[in-house]
Scaffold this motif. Structure first.
Motif, PDB file in Angstrom:
ATOM      1  N   SER A  96       0.662  -1.338   0.119  1.00 40.81           N
ATOM      2  CA  SER A  96      -0.058   0.029   0.165  1.00 40.81           C
ATOM      3  C   SER A  96       0.872   1.111  -0.179  1.00 40.81           C
ATOM      4  O   SER A  96       0.315   2.233  -0.472  1.00 40.81           O
ATOM      5  CB  SER A  96      -0.881   0.126   1.214  1.00 40.81           C
ATOM      6  N   ALA A  97       2.029   1.090   0.715  1.00 38.87           N
ATOM      7  CA  ALA A  97       2.995   2.309   0.632  1.00 38.87           C
ATOM      8  C   ALA A  97       3.694   2.868  -0.737  1.00 38.87           C
ATOM      9  O   ALA A  97       3.643   3.933  -1.034  1.00 38.87           O
ATOM     10  CB  ALA A  97       3.984   2.238   1.631  1.00 38.87           C
ATOM     11  N   GLY A  98       3.588   1.621  -1.819  1.00 40.92           N
ATOM     12  CA  GLY A  98       4.406   1.732  -2.930  1.00 40.92           C
ATOM     13  C   GLY A  98       5.733   1.443  -3.040  1.00 40.92           C
ATOM     14  O   GLY A  98       6.041   1.131  -4.212  1.00 40.92           O
ATOM     15  N   SER A  99       6.246   1.142  -1.965  1.00 49.12           N
ATOM     16  CA  SER A  99       7.683   0.480  -2.156  1.00 49.12           C
ATOM     17  C   SER A  99       7.995   0.115  -0.854  1.00 49.12           C
ATOM     18  O   SER A  99       7.601   0.576   0.237  1.00 49.12           O
ATOM     19  CB  SER A  99       8.759   1.672  -2.501  1.00 49.12           C
ATOM     20  N   ASN A 100       9.283  -0.505  -0.635  1.00 46.91           N
ATOM     21  CA  ASN A 100       9.649  -1.075   0.687  1.00 46.91           C
ATOM     22  C   ASN A 100       9.942  -0.085   1.508  1.00 46.91           C
ATOM     23  O   ASN A 100       9.554   0.178   2.590  1.00 46.91           O
ATOM     24  CB  ASN A 100      10.919  -1.927   0.431  1.00 46.91           C
ATOM     25  N   ASP A 101      10.683   0.903   0.985  1.00 47.64           N
ATOM     26  CA  ASP A 101      11.197   2.149   1.711  1.00 47.64           C
ATOM     27  C   ASP A 101      10.171   3.001   2.388  1.00 47.64           C
ATOM     28  O   ASP A 101      10.089   3.387   3.615  1.00 47.64           O
ATOM     29  CB  ASP A 101      12.306   2.882   0.874  1.00 47.64           C
ATOM     30  N   ALA A 121       9.008  -0.751  15.393  1.00 45.79           N
ATOM     31  CA  ALA A 121       8.308  -1.894  15.265  1.00 45.79           C
ATOM     32  C   ALA A 121       7.391  -1.637  13.720  1.00 45.79           C
ATOM     33  O   ALA A 121       6.810  -0.405  13.665  1.00 45.79           O
ATOM     34  CB  ALA A 121       7.333  -2.251  16.119  1.00 45.79           C
ATOM     35  N   ASN A 122       7.414  -2.585  12.874  1.00 49.11           N
ATOM     36  CA  ASN A 122       6.166  -2.620  11.961  1.00 49.11           C
ATOM     37  C   ASN A 122       5.317  -3.824  12.284  1.00 49.11           C
ATOM     38  O   ASN A 122       5.794  -5.147  12.110  1.00 49.11           O
ATOM     39  CB  ASN A 122       6.687  -2.837  10.524  1.00 49.11           C
ATOM     40  N   THR A 123       4.185  -3.565  12.690  1.00 48.93           N
ATOM     41  CA  THR A 123       3.247  -4.748  13.237  1.00 48.93           C
ATOM     42  C   THR A 123       2.249  -5.019  12.149  1.00 48.93           C
ATOM     43  O   THR A 123       1.349  -6.177  12.618  1.00 48.93           O
ATOM     44  CB  THR A 123       2.440  -4.195  14.471  1.00 48.93           C
ATOM     45  N   TYR A 124       2.547  -5.013  10.853  1.00 56.68           N
ATOM     46  CA  TYR A 124       1.530  -5.500   9.902  1.00 56.68           C
ATOM     47  C   TYR A 124       1.547  -6.981   9.686  1.00 56.68           C
ATOM     48  O   TYR A 124       0.450  -7.677   9.335  1.00 56.68           O
ATOM     49  CB  TYR A 124       2.145  -5.034   8.342  1.00 56.68           C
ATOM     50  N   GLY A 125       2.727  -7.693  10.171  1.00 56.09           N
ATOM     51  CA  GLY A 125       2.513  -9.166  10.195  1.00 56.09           C
ATOM     52  C   GLY A 125       2.739  -9.800   8.746  1.00 56.09           C
ATOM     53  O   GLY A 125       3.337  -9.163   7.978  1.00 56.09           O
ATOM     54  N   LYS A 126       2.147 -10.772   8.727  1.00 55.59           N
ATOM     55  CA  LYS A 126       2.225 -11.538   7.330  1.00 55.59           C
ATOM     56  C   LYS A 126       1.028 -12.330   7.124  1.00 55.59           C
ATOM     57  O   LYS A 126       0.940 -13.504   6.586  1.00 55.59           O
ATOM     58  CB  LYS A 126       3.305 -12.664   7.434  1.00 55.59           C
ATOM     59  N   PRO A 127       0.027 -11.388   6.521  1.00 57.43           N
ATOM     60  CA  PRO A 127      -1.484 -11.977   6.460  1.00 57.43           C
ATOM     61  C   PRO A 127      -1.316 -12.762   5.130  1.00 57.43           C
ATOM     62  O   PRO A 127      -2.370 -13.353   4.546  1.00 57.43           O
ATOM     63  CB  PRO A 127      -2.138 -10.747   6.294  1.00 57.43           C
ATOM     64  N   VAL A 128      -0.318 -12.400   3.974  1.00 54.70           N
ATOM     65  CA  VAL A 128      -0.295 -12.770   2.779  1.00 54.70           C
ATOM     66  C   VAL A 128       1.162 -13.348   2.303  1.00 54.70           C
ATOM     67  O   VAL A 128       1.930 -12.821   3.077  1.00 54.70           O
ATOM     68  CB  VAL A 128      -0.666 -12.021   1.535  1.00 54.70           C
ATOM     69  N   SER A 129       1.203 -14.189   1.491  1.00 58.32           N
ATOM     70  CA  SER A 129       2.723 -14.591   1.301  1.00 58.32           C
ATOM     71  C   SER A 129       3.814 -13.553   0.914  1.00 58.32           C
ATOM     72  O   SER A 129       5.070 -13.765   1.528  1.00 58.32           O
ATOM     73  CB  SER A 129       2.734 -15.525   0.239  1.00 58.32           C
ATOM     74  N   GLN A 130       3.297 -12.376   0.265  1.00 61.35           N
ATOM     75  CA  GLN A 130       4.241 -11.387   0.130  1.00 61.35           C
ATOM     76  C   GLN A 130       3.716 -10.331   0.790  1.00 61.35           C
ATOM     77  O   GLN A 130       2.953  -9.473   0.706  1.00 61.35           O
ATOM     78  CB  GLN A 130       4.168 -11.083  -1.515  1.00 61.35           C
ATOM     79  N   SER A 131       4.562 -10.035   2.133  1.00 59.53           N
ATOM     80  CA  SER A 131       4.135  -8.977   3.177  1.00 59.53           C
ATOM     81  C   SER A 131       5.262  -8.344   3.432  1.00 59.53           C
ATOM     82  O   SER A 131       5.613  -8.096   4.904  1.00 59.53           O
ATOM     83  CB  SER A 131       3.424  -9.709   4.179  1.00 59.53           C
ATOM     84  N   GLN A 132       6.113  -7.715   2.513  1.00 48.33           N
ATOM     85  CA  GLN A 132       7.002  -6.829   2.880  1.00 48.33           C
ATOM     86  C   GLN A 132       6.559  -5.487   3.717  1.00 48.33           C
ATOM     87  O   GLN A 132       5.614  -4.879   3.211  1.00 48.33           O
ATOM     88  CB  GLN A 132       7.473  -6.242   1.708  1.00 48.33           C
ATOM     89  N   ALA A 133       6.902  -5.371   5.015  1.00 53.36           N
ATOM     90  CA  ALA A 133       6.639  -4.259   5.870  1.00 53.36           C
ATOM     91  C   ALA A 133       7.746  -4.010   6.730  1.00 53.36           C
ATOM     92  O   ALA A 133       8.107  -4.513   7.557  1.00 53.36           O
ATOM     93  CB  ALA A 133       5.549  -4.696   6.549  1.00 53.36           C
ATOM     94  N   ILE A 134       8.531  -2.701   6.320  1.00 48.17           N
ATOM     95  CA  ILE A 134       9.811  -2.379   7.012  1.00 48.17           C
ATOM     96  C   ILE A 134       9.524  -1.748   8.309  1.00 48.17           C
ATOM     97  O   ILE A 134       8.694  -0.849   8.348  1.00 48.17           O
ATOM     98  CB  ILE A 134      10.732  -1.608   5.910  1.00 48.17           C
ATOM     99  N   ALA A 135      10.248  -2.040   9.397  1.00 47.61           N
ATOM    100  CA  ALA A 135      10.280  -1.421  10.597  1.00 47.61           C
ATOM    101  C   ALA A 135      11.319  -0.166  10.261  1.00 47.61           C
ATOM    102  O   ALA A 135      10.825   0.875  10.636  1.00 47.61           O
ATOM    103  CB  ALA A 135      10.874  -2.172  11.776  1.00 47.61           C
ATOM    104  N   LEU A 136      12.476  -0.574  10.047  1.00 47.46           N
ATOM    105  CA  LEU A 136      13.534   0.509  10.073  1.00 47.46           C
ATOM    106  C   LEU A 136      14.208   0.577   8.502  1.00 47.46           C
ATOM    107  O   LEU A 136      14.722  -0.359   8.224  1.00 47.46           O
ATOM    108  CB  LEU A 136      14.838   0.466  11.136  1.00 47.46           C
TER     109      LEU A 136
END
Length: 243
Positions: A96-101, A121-136
């Motif tokens: 949803s953000a548009g990129s990893n960064d 923390a990034n608390t998005y988790g892994k609801p689908v197989s590709q769930s990139q969600a960066i904390a830092l």
């Protein structure tokens, strides 16, 4: 193996590795009793390069776009992450953000930034197989991270550009959770915790440059069946050592 550039930053980093328990003189303050309610608001105040965050949980993304900024979190033990009392958290996926960064809870976009005693923390988790969600996400060099706790699931830490050090910290996840492309990083005396099966590192080094990922005297622990790394690109290079 000691690496040019990394050695210089490591030396500087170890000298600065202890955070503070008291509020630094001249610091711009954040939180209950502070001048600003959020770090994002405080960073717009350029009257000082030093920021201090009082205990609390702060929700929302933060981008650090000014060089040579130092940010301290309230702690009871400045030499480690275990006494941290400040958490910066968001739950934004790259999809949803548009990129990893762009999904990063904290995004470092300028050189010379130092972070002390923060939980990120990034608390998005892994609801689908590709769930990139960066904390830092670190997109600039001469970066130091001391006594920080960095948590996520997939792609927790994007160590992407420049020379970086992480000391006496904690990093967790289970899918490619330490990754990047053109950075040299030194991770020293840090707890690396897997929270499921997968890969700890995914080095995206794509040419025969001088960059390395080095893990020195770290504790690797956790659950699941995990590999130390996978080659995200053809020239992946990761060193795990216990000197």
């Amino acid at each position: 193996m000691w690496l040019p550039g990394i050695v210089i930053l490591l030396t500087i980093g170890l000298l600065q590795a202890l955070g503070v328990v008291a509020i630094p003189t001249g610091a711009i303050t954040v939180g209950s009793g502070g001048k600003y309610s959020t770090l994002a608001a405080a960073l717009k105040d350029t009257s000082s390069n030093v920021y201090y965050i009082y205990a609390g949980t702060y929700t929302g993304q933060v981008a650090i776009s000014r060089a040579n900024v130092a940010i301290y979190g309230e702690t009871t033990s400045s030499g480690t992450y275990t006494g941290n009392k400040v958490t910066l958290t968001a739950a934004v996926p790259a999809s949803s953000a548009g990129s990893n960064d762009a999904s990063g809870t904290v995004r470092v976009l300028a050189s010379g930034v130092k972070l002390y005693n923060l939980n990120i923390a990034n608390t998005y988790g892994k609801p689908v197989s590709q769930s990139q969600a960066i904390a830092l996400s670190v997109q600039a060099g001469n970066f130091g991270c001391y006594g920080c706790k960095i948590t996520g699931t997939q792609d927790t830490l994007l160590a992407n550009v420049g020379t970086q050090i992480y000391a006496k910290s904690y990093i967790s996840g289970y899918v490619d959770f330490i990754f990047g492309q053109t950075a040299s990083i030194w991770v020293a005396k840090t707890v690396i915790e897997t929270t499921g099966s997968g890969y700890i590192t995914a080095s995206g080094r794509s040419s025969a440059d001088s960059n390395y990922y080095v893990f020195d005297q770290c504790t690797i622990q956790g659950s699941g069946s995990s590999y130390l790394g996978r080659p995200w690109r053809n020239y992946a290079r990761v060193i795990v050592q216990n000197r």
